[in-house]
Design a protein around this motif. Structure first.
Motif, short mmCIF file in Angstrom:
data_model
loop_
_atom_site.label_atom_id
_atom_site.label_comp_id
_atom_site.label_asym_id
_atom_site.label_seq_id
_atom_site.Cartn_x
_atom_site.Cartn_y
_atom_site.Cartn_z
N LEU A 219 0.82 -1.21 0.00
CA LEU A 219 0.00 0.00 0.00
C LEU A 219 0.86 1.26 0.00
CD1 LEU A 219 -2.85 1.22 0.15
CD2 LEU A 219 -2.76 0.94 2.62
N GLN A 220 1.97 1.25 0.74
CA GLN A 220 2.82 2.43 0.82
C GLN A 220 3.56 2.72 -0.49
OE1 GLN A 220 3.20 -0.27 2.76
NE2 GLN A 220 5.34 -0.90 2.85
N ALA A 221 3.52 1.80 -1.46
CA ALA A 221 4.15 2.02 -2.76
C ALA A 221 3.25 2.80 -3.71
CB ALA A 221 4.53 0.69 -3.40
N LEU A 222 2.00 2.94 -3.35
CA LEU A 222 1.03 3.60 -4.22
C LEU A 222 1.49 4.99 -4.62
CD1 LEU A 222 -1.73 2.94 -5.40
CD2 LEU A 222 -2.78 4.02 -3.43
N GLY A 223 1.55 5.23 -5.91
CA GLY A 223 1.92 6.53 -6.43
C GLY A 223 3.41 6.80 -6.50
N LYS A 224 4.22 5.85 -6.08
CA LYS A 224 5.67 6.05 -6.05
C LYS A 224 6.35 5.45 -7.28
CE LYS A 224 5.97 6.33 -1.07
NZ LYS A 224 6.49 5.74 0.14
N ALA A 225 7.55 5.95 -7.55
CA ALA A 225 8.37 5.42 -8.63
C ALA A 225 9.07 4.15 -8.16
CB ALA A 225 9.39 6.46 -9.06
N ARG A 226 9.51 3.34 -9.10
CA ARG A 226 10.18 2.07 -8.76
C ARG A 226 11.34 2.24 -7.79
NH1 ARG A 226 10.48 -1.67 -14.15
NH2 ARG A 226 8.28 -1.55 -14.58
N GLN A 227 12.17 3.24 -8.01
CA GLN A 227 13.35 3.41 -7.17
C GLN A 227 13.00 3.80 -5.73
OE1 GLN A 227 12.65 5.11 -9.97
NE2 GLN A 227 13.05 7.28 -9.74
N GLU A 228 11.75 4.09 -5.47
CA GLU A 228 11.32 4.48 -4.12
C GLU A 228 10.79 3.31 -3.29
OE1 GLU A 228 9.43 8.67 -4.02
OE2 GLU A 228 8.83 7.79 -5.96
N VAL A 229 10.63 2.13 -3.90
CA VAL A 229 10.06 0.98 -3.19
C VAL A 229 10.89 -0.28 -3.44
CG1 VAL A 229 7.71 1.91 -3.26
CG2 VAL A 229 8.48 0.39 -5.06
N GLU A 230 10.71 -1.24 -2.56
CA GLU A 230 11.35 -2.55 -2.71
C GLU A 230 10.54 -3.39 -3.71
OE1 GLU A 230 14.22 -3.59 -1.20
OE2 GLU A 230 14.36 -1.50 -0.50
N PRO A 231 11.19 -4.36 -4.37
CA PRO A 231 10.44 -5.27 -5.25
C PRO A 231 9.36 -6.02 -4.45
CG PRO A 231 12.81 -5.54 -5.54
CD PRO A 231 12.61 -4.64 -4.36
N TYR A 232 8.32 -6.44 -5.14
CA TYR A 232 7.18 -7.10 -4.51
C TYR A 232 6.77 -8.31 -5.35
CZ TYR A 232 5.52 -3.56 -7.78
OH TYR A 232 5.38 -2.76 -8.88
N PRO A 233 5.94 -9.19 -4.79
CA PRO A 233 5.50 -10.37 -5.55
C PRO A 233 4.78 -9.97 -6.84
CG PRO A 233 4.98 -10.64 -3.24
CD PRO A 233 5.43 -9.22 -3.42
N HIS A 234 4.95 -10.79 -7.86
CA HIS A 234 4.40 -10.47 -9.17
C HIS A 234 4.11 -11.76 -9.92
CE1 HIS A 234 4.32 -8.73 -13.25
NE2 HIS A 234 3.93 -7.64 -12.63
N PHE A 235 3.06 -11.74 -10.74
CA PHE A 235 2.72 -12.88 -11.59
C PHE A 235 2.51 -12.36 -13.00
CE2 PHE A 235 -0.33 -15.74 -13.62
CZ PHE A 235 0.29 -16.97 -13.40
N GLN A 236 3.23 -12.96 -13.97
CA GLN A 236 3.09 -12.53 -15.36
C GLN A 236 3.48 -13.68 -16.29
OE1 GLN A 236 5.57 -9.19 -16.42
NE2 GLN A 236 4.50 -8.88 -18.35
N ASN A 237 2.73 -13.84 -17.38
CA ASN A 237 3.00 -14.88 -18.38
C ASN A 237 3.12 -16.27 -17.75
OD1 ASN A 237 3.06 -12.97 -20.49
ND2 ASN A 237 5.19 -12.51 -20.03
N ALA B 104 2.52 6.05 -14.27
CA ALA B 104 1.53 7.11 -14.06
C ALA B 104 0.13 6.69 -14.52
CB ALA B 104 1.98 8.38 -14.78
N VAL B 105 0.03 5.89 -15.56
CA VAL B 105 -1.29 5.45 -16.03
C VAL B 105 -1.96 4.57 -14.97
CG1 VAL B 105 -2.55 4.16 -17.81
CG2 VAL B 105 -0.65 5.65 -18.46
N THR B 106 -1.19 3.66 -14.38
CA THR B 106 -1.73 2.81 -13.32
C THR B 106 -2.21 3.67 -12.15
OG1 THR B 106 -0.27 0.99 -13.95
CG2 THR B 106 -1.23 0.90 -11.73
N TRP B 107 -1.40 4.65 -11.76
CA TRP B 107 -1.80 5.52 -10.63
C TRP B 107 -3.06 6.30 -10.98
CZ3 TRP B 107 0.64 2.46 -8.22
CH2 TRP B 107 2.02 2.33 -8.12
N TRP B 108 -3.17 6.75 -12.23
CA TRP B 108 -4.35 7.50 -12.66
C TRP B 108 -5.59 6.61 -12.58
CZ3 TRP B 108 -7.76 7.08 -16.83
CH2 TRP B 108 -8.61 8.17 -17.00
#
Length: 130
Positions: free
Chosen positions: A91-109, A122-126
């Motif tokens: 939640l605290q990563a909301l609106g922040k750039a990548r360099q401001e947060v630690e990596p997090y779990p992700h699922f893709q392909n 920015a599109v995701t934040w919008w």
């Protein structure tokens, strides 16, 4: 922005996905459908299924394995699961750039990764602010 309906063809997948997340529901603040679905531009045959899950607590190794197993099960039960792109973002990563947060779990392909960056932009934040 007007309300955009989730395509009917995705309903079975999303219902199974929500059931799978019940095992880790104490981590979840909210789940948000983003990308082409939220923008009303989803293409049935080609679009991925973008989801941001905002989380509220740290993931233990056991929690991450439970989450990985949930995705493995989804892949076996639902062919569209391979098109999921899910960022389990603190939640605290909301609106922040990548360099401001630690990596997090992700699922893709069809691959679950315990620590990486999703499509944090920015599109995701919008979309999430709506």
């Amino acid at each position: 922005m007007d309300h955009v309906a989730i395509p009917q063809t995705l309903q079975p997948l999303l219902e199974l996905y929500l059931q799978a997340l019940e095992q880790v529901q104490d981590h979840i603040y909210g789940l948000y459908v983003c990308g082409s679905i939220a923008l009303g531009a989803f293409e049935e045959l080609t679009s991925d299924i973008d989801i941001v899950v905002l989380t509220v607590k740290e993931w233990s190794a056991a929690d991450l394995e439970t989450l990985a197993e949930a995705h493995r099960s989804l892949l076996q039960e639902q062919p569209l699961a391979r098109r999921l792109e899910v960022a389990y973002m603190p939640l605290q990563a909301l609106g922040k750039a990548r360099q401001e947060v630690e990596p997090y779990p992700h699922f893709q392909n069809g691959v679950f990764t315990p620590a990486r960056y999703g499509d944090q932009n920015a599109v995701t934040w919008w979309i999430l602010q709506l």
